[in-house]
Scaffold this motif. Structure first.
Motif, PDB file in Angstrom:
ATOM      1  N   HIS A  88       0.833  -1.204   0.000  1.00 12.03           N
ATOM      2  CA  HIS A  88       0.000   0.000   0.000  1.00 12.03           C
ATOM      3  C   HIS A  88       0.871   1.258   0.000  1.00 12.03           C
ATOM      4  CE1 HIS A  88      -3.400   2.636   0.997  1.00 12.03           C
ATOM      5  NE2 HIS A  88      -2.604   3.193   1.894  1.00 12.03           N
TER       6      HIS A  88
ATOM      7  N   ASN B  70       0.908   3.450  -3.525  1.00 14.36           N
ATOM      8  CA  ASN B  70       0.233   4.737  -3.385  1.00 14.36           C
ATOM      9  C   ASN B  70       1.204   5.874  -3.105  1.00 14.36           C
ATOM     10  OD1 ASN B  70      -2.919   4.178  -3.278  1.00 14.36           O
ATOM     11  ND2 ASN B  70      -1.909   2.508  -2.182  1.00 14.36           N
TER      12      ASN B  70
ATOM     13  N   ARG C  23       2.980   6.597  -0.633  1.00 17.17           N
ATOM     14  CA  ARG C  23       2.733   7.197   0.662  1.00 17.17           C
ATOM     15  C   ARG C  23       4.048   7.682   1.281  1.00 17.17           C
ATOM     16  NH1 ARG C  23      -1.410   9.202   2.462  1.00 17.17           N
ATOM     17  NH2 ARG C  23      -0.724   8.691   4.575  1.00 17.17           N
TER      18      ARG C  23
END
Length: 262
Positions: free
Chosen positions: A17, A21, A23
């Motif tokens: 994730h 993404n 992040r």
């Protein structure tokens, strides 16, 4: 086995994730979300999760943050029958902050009073006695407070009871910061150790990318990578790009004279 498999899948999905993404790297330190299925959610005490499928859930109302409070990390840094503040503290130092405690001197006795299944009070008192030895204190004064701050979780990463957690005391880290619980530790990581963490990740990624170990001559390069990432909100892609820029620079166009020679 289903619980162990779920712990592994949680960490794998969390990493994917963050990667996919783009992040911020600091999510590894203080993210208030994770990925669970019903089995792992019950282990964590999280409501309203049913079935084998994993889903993203909020941890905002829990003491869990980032990757270091995930069940898999807390389990592999424990013994089969009890937690290990020493191993957990060492893991935090080496993997989050990028520090290494001094190597233990020869002939250091094993930790006293930890036979069977000691509770948190037993471990705390045993570690305190261990640190009374000056030869032990040089390492344990650095490692132990981090691990003791994680005593809110048992040996397989489940949150201890409210009564057990009330018996835990605050910890003073080697730099003087006072930590009362894992949320305090998450705030400490984000506020005071984010740069250390990014440099440490940059170091590990650089070793992987370059295929060699690093030494003091690489410190300036690691700092440039960390600075590059900080200017871009510590996004995952910025760290990768920073490593690429330092170790695989785009070749400069050939000059006119060199093209004529060819």
């Amino acid at each position: 086995k289903p619980l162990l498999a779920a712990m592994r899948e949680e960490t794998r999905r969390f990493f994917i994730h963050v990667l996919e993404n783009n992040r911020p790297l600091l999510d590894f330190l203080n993210a208030d979300y994770t990925f669970v299925n019903e089995r792992l959610a019950k282990h964590y005490g999280l409501p309203d999760v049913e079935g084998e499928a994993f889903r993203k859930v909020s941890l905002s109302d829990t003491p869990r943050r980032g990757v270091w409070t995930q069940g898999g990390i807390l389990t592999v840094t424990s013994y089969p029958n009890h937690t290990s503040p020493v191993i957990r503290g060492q893991w935090i130092l080496e993997n989050l902050i990028g520090l290494a405690a001094p190597p233990p001197p020869d002939n250091i006795p094993s930790l006293p009073g930890t036979d069977g299944r000691p509770d948190s009070a037993d471990l705390r008192s045993s570690l305190a006695r261990h640190r009374e030895n000056p030869d032990c204190a040089s390492c344990h004064d650095i490692m132990d407070p981090f691990g003791l701050a994680l005593e809110h979780f048992d040996g397989v990463g489940a949150l201890r009871s409210i009564a057990e957690r009330k018996e835990l005391s605050e910890e003073t880290l080697f730099d003087g910061a006072v930590i009362r619980d894992p949320i305090d530790l998450a705030h400490y990581f984000a506020a005071q150790r984010s740069e250390d963490f990014v440099r440490n990740v940059a170091r590990k990624l650089t070793i992987y990318a370059s295929g060699r170990g690093l030494d003091w001559r690489d410190e300036a390069t690691l700092q440039r990578i960390a600075d590059f990432s900080r200017e871009r909100d510590y996004r995952f892609a910025s760290l990768v790009l920073g490593v690429v820029n330092e170790f695989a620079p785009v070749p400069k166009p050939a000059s006119i004279s060199s093209r004529r020679l060819n």
